[in-house]
Design a protein around this motif. Sequence first.
Motif, mmCIF file in Angstrom:
data_model
loop_
_atom_site.group_PDB
_atom_site.id
_atom_site.type_symbol
_atom_site.label_atom_id
_atom_site.label_comp_id
_atom_site.label_asym_id
_atom_site.label_seq_id
_atom_site.Cartn_x
_atom_site.Cartn_y
_atom_site.Cartn_z
ATOM 1 N N GLY A 212 0.785 -1.212 0.000
ATOM 2 C CA GLY A 212 0.000 0.000 0.000
ATOM 3 C C GLY A 212 0.820 1.266 0.000
ATOM 4 N N TYR A 213 0.752 2.000 1.109
ATOM 5 C CA TYR A 213 1.265 3.362 1.222
ATOM 6 C C TYR A 213 2.777 3.459 1.077
ATOM 7 C CZ TYR A 213 1.119 8.090 3.384
ATOM 8 O OH TYR A 213 1.190 9.433 3.652
ATOM 9 N N ASP A 214 3.533 2.504 1.672
ATOM 10 C CA ASP A 214 4.972 2.719 1.740
ATOM 11 C C ASP A 214 5.832 1.467 1.579
ATOM 12 O OD1 ASP A 214 3.864 1.985 4.325
ATOM 13 O OD2 ASP A 214 5.851 2.314 5.144
ATOM 14 N N ALA A 215 5.341 0.290 1.907
ATOM 15 C CA ALA A 215 6.195 -0.905 1.912
ATOM 16 C C ALA A 215 6.460 -1.409 0.498
ATOM 17 C CB ALA A 215 5.565 -2.009 2.753
ATOM 18 N N ALA A 216 7.502 -2.232 0.372
ATOM 19 C CA ALA A 216 7.987 -2.692 -0.932
ATOM 20 C C ALA A 216 7.560 -4.120 -1.215
ATOM 21 C CB ALA A 216 9.514 -2.605 -0.969
ATOM 22 N N GLN A 217 7.571 -4.479 -2.499
ATOM 23 C CA GLN A 217 7.266 -5.866 -2.849
ATOM 24 C C GLN A 217 8.338 -6.817 -2.323
ATOM 25 O OE1 GLN A 217 7.326 -7.000 -7.007
ATOM 26 N NE2 GLN A 217 8.692 -5.325 -7.571
ATOM 27 N N GLU A 218 9.550 -6.311 -2.138
ATOM 28 C CA GLU A 218 10.600 -7.164 -1.567
ATOM 29 C C GLU A 218 10.272 -7.558 -0.125
ATOM 30 O OE1 GLU A 218 12.183 -5.118 -5.073
ATOM 31 O OE2 GLU A 218 11.235 -4.327 -3.259
ATOM 32 N N ASP A 219 9.617 -6.673 0.627
ATOM 33 C CA ASP A 219 9.167 -7.035 1.969
ATOM 34 C C ASP A 219 8.224 -8.227 1.915
ATOM 35 O OD1 ASP A 219 10.326 -4.989 3.771
ATOM 36 O OD2 ASP A 219 9.129 -3.588 2.616
ATOM 37 N N MET A 220 7.354 -8.246 0.914
ATOM 38 C CA MET A 220 6.333 -9.280 0.853
ATOM 39 C C MET A 220 6.903 -10.653 0.524
ATOM 40 S SD MET A 220 3.891 -7.570 1.900
ATOM 41 C CE MET A 220 2.782 -8.962 1.945
ATOM 42 N N TYR A 221 8.125 -10.701 0.005
ATOM 43 C CA TYR A 221 8.736 -12.015 -0.191
ATOM 44 C C TYR A 221 8.868 -12.728 1.152
ATOM 45 C CZ TYR A 221 12.000 -15.774 -0.780
ATOM 46 O OH TYR A 221 12.562 -17.028 -0.726
ATOM 47 N N HIS A 222 9.410 -12.036 2.138
ATOM 48 C CA HIS A 222 9.645 -12.652 3.443
ATOM 49 C C HIS A 222 8.362 -12.802 4.256
ATOM 50 C CE1 HIS A 222 13.833 -12.101 2.488
ATOM 51 N NE2 HIS A 222 13.612 -10.808 2.289
ATOM 52 N N ILE A 223 7.433 -11.899 4.054
ATOM 53 C CA ILE A 223 6.194 -11.924 4.824
ATOM 54 C C ILE A 223 5.201 -12.936 4.270
ATOM 55 C CG2 ILE A 223 4.169 -10.529 5.465
ATOM 56 C CD1 ILE A 223 6.065 -8.082 5.482
ATOM 57 N N MET A 224 5.095 -13.007 2.948
ATOM 58 C CA MET A 224 4.038 -13.801 2.327
ATOM 59 C C MET A 224 4.546 -14.896 1.387
ATOM 60 S SD MET A 224 0.707 -14.146 2.129
ATOM 61 C CE MET A 224 -0.071 -12.598 2.568
ATOM 62 N N GLY B 149 -4.262 -7.567 -0.720
ATOM 63 C CA GLY B 149 -3.866 -6.175 -0.546
ATOM 64 C C GLY B 149 -3.450 -5.913 0.876
ATOM 65 N N ASN B 150 -2.264 -5.339 1.073
ATOM 66 C CA ASN B 150 -1.687 -5.124 2.394
ATOM 67 C C ASN B 150 -1.740 -3.640 2.767
ATOM 68 O OD1 ASN B 150 -0.192 -6.597 4.553
ATOM 69 N ND2 ASN B 150 1.404 -5.101 4.105
ATOM 70 N N SER B 151 -2.226 -3.335 3.971
ATOM 71 C CA SER B 151 -2.290 -1.961 4.465
ATOM 72 C C SER B 151 -3.197 -1.116 3.559
ATOM 73 C CB SER B 151 -0.875 -1.379 4.570
ATOM 74 O OG SER B 151 -0.878 -0.123 5.206
ATOM 75 N N MET B 152 -2.741 0.025 3.035
ATOM 76 C CA MET B 152 -3.571 0.796 2.113
ATOM 77 C C MET B 152 -3.896 -0.012 0.869
ATOM 78 S SD MET B 152 -2.991 4.655 0.563
ATOM 79 C CE MET B 152 -2.466 4.217 -1.102
ATOM 80 N N GLY B 153 -3.130 -1.074 0.656
ATOM 81 C CA GLY B 153 -3.460 -2.026 -0.409
ATOM 82 C C GLY B 153 -4.818 -2.659 -0.206
ATOM 83 N N GLY B 154 -5.384 -2.548 1.033
ATOM 84 C CA GLY B 154 -6.739 -3.006 1.264
ATOM 85 C C GLY B 154 -7.756 -2.211 0.467
ATOM 86 N N TYR B 155 -7.495 -0.924 0.244
ATOM 87 C CA TYR B 155 -8.325 -0.166 -0.695
ATOM 88 C C TYR B 155 -7.980 -0.537 -2.129
ATOM 89 C CZ TYR B 155 -9.453 3.254 -4.158
ATOM 90 O OH TYR B 155 -9.868 3.821 -5.346
ATOM 91 N N LEU B 156 -6.683 -0.542 -2.440
ATOM 92 C CA LEU B 156 -6.247 -0.746 -3.823
ATOM 93 C C LEU B 156 -6.739 -2.080 -4.377
ATOM 94 C CD1 LEU B 156 -2.572 0.535 -3.392
ATOM 95 C CD2 LEU B 156 -4.519 1.817 -4.306
ATOM 96 N N ALA B 157 -6.617 -3.149 -3.571
ATOM 97 C CA ALA B 157 -7.044 -4.470 -4.033
ATOM 98 C C ALA B 157 -8.557 -4.535 -4.207
ATOM 99 C CB ALA B 157 -6.565 -5.546 -3.060
ATOM 100 N N ALA B 158 -9.296 -3.925 -3.264
ATOM 101 C CA ALA B 158 -10.754 -3.931 -3.380
ATOM 102 C C ALA B 158 -11.202 -3.163 -4.618
ATOM 103 C CB ALA B 158 -11.377 -3.333 -2.125
ATOM 104 N N ARG B 159 -10.586 -2.022 -4.865
ATOM 105 C CA ARG B 159 -10.903 -1.229 -6.048
ATOM 106 C C ARG B 159 -10.655 -2.054 -7.311
ATOM 107 N NH1 ARG B 159 -12.626 3.669 -8.909
ATOM 108 N NH2 ARG B 159 -11.909 3.110 -10.995
#
Length: 431
Positions: free
Chosen positions: A186-198, A260-270
Amino acid sequence: MKASTILNISLLQAAANLHLAKAANAEESPILLLSEDPTFHFEILGGLGQAIGGGSDIAPLLAAAKDIKVGDFETFAEVLFKLANETKAQALDPILAYDPINVRNTWFSVANYFRRADAFTKGNWDNPIIKEYWDEQLAAFNKGQAALPIPGDRLQIPSDNFTVEAIWYSAEKDKKKRPTLIVGNGYDAAQEDMYHIMVVHARALGWNVLTYEGPGQPTVRRSQDLGFIPDWERVVTPAIDYVLKEKADEVDTERLALYGNSMGGYLAARAAAFEPRLKAVLLNGGVYSVHDSYKAQLPAELLELYEAGKSEEFDQATLSLLDPNSTASTNIRWGIEHGLWAFKTKSPYDFFKKTEQYTLEGITDRIKMPVWVADCEFEGFFKGEPQRVVDALGDKATFHFFDGEAGYHTQSGAFQEMTRVIFGWLHQTLG
């Protein structure tokens, strides 16, 4: 504007951070605090949480936390930059680097520490570290990724007038059709973060994953000089087109989901409202209106100026909060600085006006697939928004509430619990 009014605004801005301070109070916090500053605590916790996905060591980050001055953005960047370079030196040590696999997670940690160092750097757009730190994290992440049993593929997926930055991760080498998850931040985090998280956890369960970034997000903001756009289907639809065309032999189209993660909760829903090919959507957390969330954090004086359309006075008062002598909380200062950068505007008034377009009003009836919506006890950014999304979606929504130690925004530091719940729901919903 009177000095007394600006002072009152600063004090009220600090008060607006009480929902975060509650989670960072030594007596009320569900976990041991990593900083007396609630925003720094949250940022360090997020980086530390990536350890379970091979993206961090634990003691080095805890040691760094000791040296960070409360509320000092420069110190935060300097301490994490130092840690990143010390870890990079270890990765380059010829005795240790005899095999890329031996230093794979070291490189991933280097990338993570550079991303953390970058977190509070957007106050001055001309600061060269905004690019330097990011180039370092990309190079380090790519070195780690190249040593994976199945390396990810970096992609540039064309849209109408920009390019989606993405990484494709196959679950296996056998090209068998498998469930596939498209993951966006969403607002600030990177796709590289999501490798380790998800991604690490998804692959272990047999899922392919595509992570991506669009306008306003870290790499696209830097490489293409583009701020956020509200019509996020322009980002997700090209990503789905790519997956279904180029990875057709690997994707089970009946088990295609969007997260969708964080503000991605809006982006993914949209995006889901305009993407019937999706079979499930996950919003962590749900965001009905980005604008309402941000506006709710304005003190009465600023809100009055904004709603009266007094743009110059609003800008003057808001920018005064970024002064080093301001009493505004770290979270408020970071939110303004990063928002101006990510939405690509120098005017706080313009930033808030832009967010008015980020709403699900009038389009939730177009979302036809099952939707998982998360909320958290210590939600500090989109308080109340997940319930609004659930109410609008009705029986299409499944609501999950994270509390206690998993109750930080997007379950920061509790990613095992987060992924257990997410993939449990996906298994139940898609099989």
